[in-house]
Design an enzyme around this catalytic site. Structure first.
Site, PDB file in Angstrom:
ATOM      1  N   CYS A  66       1.082  -2.384   6.014  1.00  0.00           N
ATOM      2  CA  CYS A  66       1.837  -3.219   6.935  1.00  0.00           C
ATOM      3  C   CYS A  66       1.938  -2.544   8.289  1.00  0.00           C
ATOM      4  CB  CYS A  66       3.246  -3.472   6.378  1.00  0.00           C
ATOM      5  SG  CYS A  66       3.286  -4.041   4.670  1.00  0.00           S
ATOM      6  N   LEU A 108       1.010  -7.053   4.927  1.00  0.00           N
ATOM      7  CA  LEU A 108      -0.218  -7.287   4.181  1.00  0.00           C
ATOM      8  C   LEU A 108       0.136  -7.022   2.720  1.00  0.00           C
ATOM      9  CD1 LEU A 108      -3.309  -7.835   4.210  1.00  0.00           C
ATOM     10  CD2 LEU A 108      -3.625  -5.345   4.331  1.00  0.00           C
ATOM     11  N   ASN A 162       5.425   1.121   5.527  1.00  0.00           N
ATOM     12  CA  ASN A 162       3.995   0.880   5.635  1.00  0.00           C
ATOM     13  C   ASN A 162       3.299   1.824   4.671  1.00  0.00           C
ATOM     14  OD1 ASN A 162       1.302   0.506   6.507  1.00  0.00           O
ATOM     15  ND2 ASN A 162       1.551   1.996   8.160  1.00  0.00           N
ATOM     16  N   GLY A 163       2.386   1.310   3.853  1.00  0.00           N
ATOM     17  CA  GLY A 163       1.648   2.160   2.939  1.00  0.00           C
ATOM     18  C   GLY A 163       1.854   1.766   1.497  1.00  0.00           C
ATOM     19  N   GLU A 164       1.654   2.720   0.611  1.00  0.00           N
ATOM     20  CA  GLU A 164       1.780   2.473  -0.823  1.00  0.00           C
ATOM     21  C   GLU A 164       2.457   3.658  -1.501  1.00  0.00           C
ATOM     22  OE1 GLU A 164       1.014  -0.408  -1.841  1.00  0.00           O
ATOM     23  OE2 GLU A 164      -0.432  -1.160  -0.366  1.00  0.00           O
ATOM     24  N   ASP A 172       6.625  -1.857  -4.278  1.00  0.00           N
ATOM     25  CA  ASP A 172       6.662  -0.400  -4.387  1.00  0.00           C
ATOM     26  C   ASP A 172       7.558   0.217  -3.324  1.00  0.00           C
ATOM     27  OD1 ASP A 172       4.512  -1.409  -2.661  1.00  0.00           O
ATOM     28  OD2 ASP A 172       4.099   0.689  -2.257  1.00  0.00           O
ATOM     29  N   VAL A 186     -22.813  -0.695   5.608  1.00  0.00           N
ATOM     30  CA  VAL A 186     -23.298  -1.305   6.850  1.00  0.00           C
ATOM     31  C   VAL A 186     -24.256  -0.357   7.548  1.00  0.00           C
ATOM     32  CG1 VAL A 186     -21.239  -2.711   7.211  1.00  0.00           C
ATOM     33  CG2 VAL A 186     -21.342  -0.402   8.184  1.00  0.00           C
ATOM     34  N   GLY A 236     -13.891   7.856   1.416  1.00  0.00           N
ATOM     35  CA  GLY A 236     -14.105   9.260   1.062  1.00  0.00           C
ATOM     36  C   GLY A 236     -13.491  10.245   2.032  1.00  0.00           C
TER      37      GLY A 236
END
Length: 507
Positions: free
Chosen positions: A2, A48, A70-72, A93, A257, A331
């Site tokens: 977010c 989001l 914001n985040g997880e 969460d 890509v 990564g």
């Protein structure tokens, strides 16, 4: 994932709304502004939805406390069990942050596992904090006698604010107690101590890698993976594919890509075939790069040449991935943990100096590569996850001697007078996971393997209206001009940006 804004002792809901609209790309699912009765705070949030999509709207209020995040938080289910499931009112969460704070523990924030930035308010104080390495951004500024917080610098652009600065990674700011560092990166080990079981070390690293990838795939939506065909993204994708198939789910979606015929596209295609992922490719041209440059520079919030170069393929990969998923694995972090950059070869004879450099560079990621990953993926409303920067994995990787990360060895581990192998211990940990020619292949930068550098040369020549090569100074001037044209206060943005020094040493 977010974006948010918080105003303390400012009391202007219209201002909060204007600020959040500038970063609404971070959360297109919902935008909301809220106040806390009796407290001088206004919060705004652009969401989001990844976890708890049905009832995880923010700001979250619990009695006299208000939160934007914001985040997880990847261990939120464990925290629910510890704190008592009945105390939670949503499936989000982020609610675990507020519940932990209200539990009253002195080091409550250290129990959060994930990538996050947040601001919470009570009637008397503000508490703002950031994850250990600063994967998620958080800026603060003064507005008169009050304070403002936001997820991106552009939220402050053109406003009468002072002293805009980032909350440092692993830090917590409290209006009552000031700023404190709640996390410090463990110092890296150097020499191989006598009696060290190298094979056991390799096995332990593999186990922690597997756990990190599984943990960072926790979501209520499908999580895909960037796949450049290089070692780091291939490791993440291969492990993620095993997680999905092991859970009886459909194959992992992977995304690559590059220019038509580029090395990255070919390498990623081979890896995808090897692991059996549902692979998606995107081809871009020099004209696409020229059109994308203003957007890249604006969202990147930097004009650094190397950051812009690497941000271009990230933008195209994010656009491709967002057509299929809302979150991807990347990564990022493997080079800093396991000595993957070319300049690290200068330290091959001095493991102590290498270990110190790796520790130092981990602390600079928040305004170099992590800024690129966050800003560019969020520009496309896509969440990027970095399992190599899992806290347990950092602890284990830092305990592995630097002499095992960069050493002169053959692929089978026998001592050699041949070339130096970077990320040796990481390669050893995944020898059964990927084809040998990939596991032991030398690293190429994302912007080189994707063909970005070649396309960029053509694009810059068109922008400048010249023929022949474009110098690095000319290139830098183009990026700075593009940034200045899009910001009311460009000097503020430029002053906050990190840079890559000679030999790509992050500062």
């Amino acid at each position: 994932m977010c974006g948010f804004v918080c105003l303390w002792n400012v009391g202007d809901e219209d201002l909060a709304d204007r600020m959040i609209r500038r970063i609404a790309h971070r959360g297109p699912d919902a935008v909301a502004v809220a106040t806390l009765p009796g407290a001088p705070v206004v919060m705004a949030h652009a969401r989001l939805s990844i976890i708890g999509p049905e009832d995880g709207a923010q700001p979250i209020q619990v009695t006299d406390d208000l939160l934007v995040a914001n985040g997880e938080i990847y261990n939120h289910q464990d925290l629910r069990a510890i704190l008592g499931p009945s105390t939670f009112t949503t499936a989000s969460d982020s609610e675990a942050i507020l519940r932990l704070f209200r539990s009253g523990g002195s080091r409550w924030i250290s129990r959060l596992d994930g990538m996050f930035a947040f601001v919470l308010a009570t009637r008397e104080r503000i508490v703002a904090a950031r994850d250990p390495l600063g994967i998620k951004p958080l800026y603060t500024a003064r507005i008169g006698d009050g304070m403002a917080f936001a997820s991106e610098l552009k939220a402050f652009d053109g406003l009468p604010v002072d002293s805009v600065e980032a909350i440092p990674p692993g830090s917590l700011y409290d209006t009552r107690d000031g700023l404190r560092r709640w996390y410090r990166t463990p110092q890296g080990a150097a020499e191989v101590e006598p009696g060290l079981d190298v094979e056991a070390t390799v096995r332990e690293l593999r186990l922690v890698l597997e756990e990190a990838v599984a943990t960072w795939m926790v979501a209520d939506v499908e999580v895909g993976s960037f796949l450049s065909g290089g070692l780091d993204s291939s490791i993440v994708a291969a492990l993620a594919q095993r997680v999905r198939l092991g859970a009886g789910r459909s194959p992992l979606k992977t995304f690559a890509v590059g220019l038509e015929g580029s090395a990255d596209l070919a390498a990623a295609r081979a890896v995808a075939q090897h692991i059996g992922s549902e692979h998606h490719e995107g081809v871009f041209t020099a004209q696409d790069v020229a059109r994308a440059l203003p957007r890249v520079v604006y969202h990147l919030e930097s004009a650094d040449v190397d950051l812009v170069r690497s941000a271009i393929p990230t933008l195209f990969a994010a656009r491709l991935a967002r057509e299929h998923v809302k979150a991807v694995l990347t990564g990022e972090g493997a080079d800093e943990l396991f000595a993957g950059y070319a300049y690290h070869h200068d330290y091959v004879e001095d493991p102590r100096a290498l270990a110190d450099e790796l520790t130092r560079s981990l602390g600079t990621m928040h305004h170099i590569n992590l800024q690129r990953v966050d800003r560019i993926t969020m520009a496309e409303s896509l969440e990027a996850r970095t399992p190599f920067l899992d806290r347990d994995l950092i602890d284990v990787a830092q305990s592995v001697p630097a002499a095992l990360k960069l050493c002169r060895t053959d692929p089978d581990g026998a001592e050699s007078t041949g070339e130096t192998t970077e990320k040796w211990v990481l390669r050893k940990a995944v020898t059964d996971l990927l084809p040998p020619d990939l596991v032991w292949r030398k690293k190429a930068q994302f912007d080189e393997g994707s063909g970005t550098v070649d396309a960029l040369s053509t694009a810059l020549a068109e922008v400048l209206g010249v023929t022949g090569p474009v110098s690095r100074d000319q290139e830098a001037a183009v990026y700075e001009r593009l940034l200045r044209e899009q910001y009311a206060d460009p000097d503020r943005v430029l002053a906050a940006a990190g840079t890559w020094a000679a030999q790509r040493v992050p500062v």
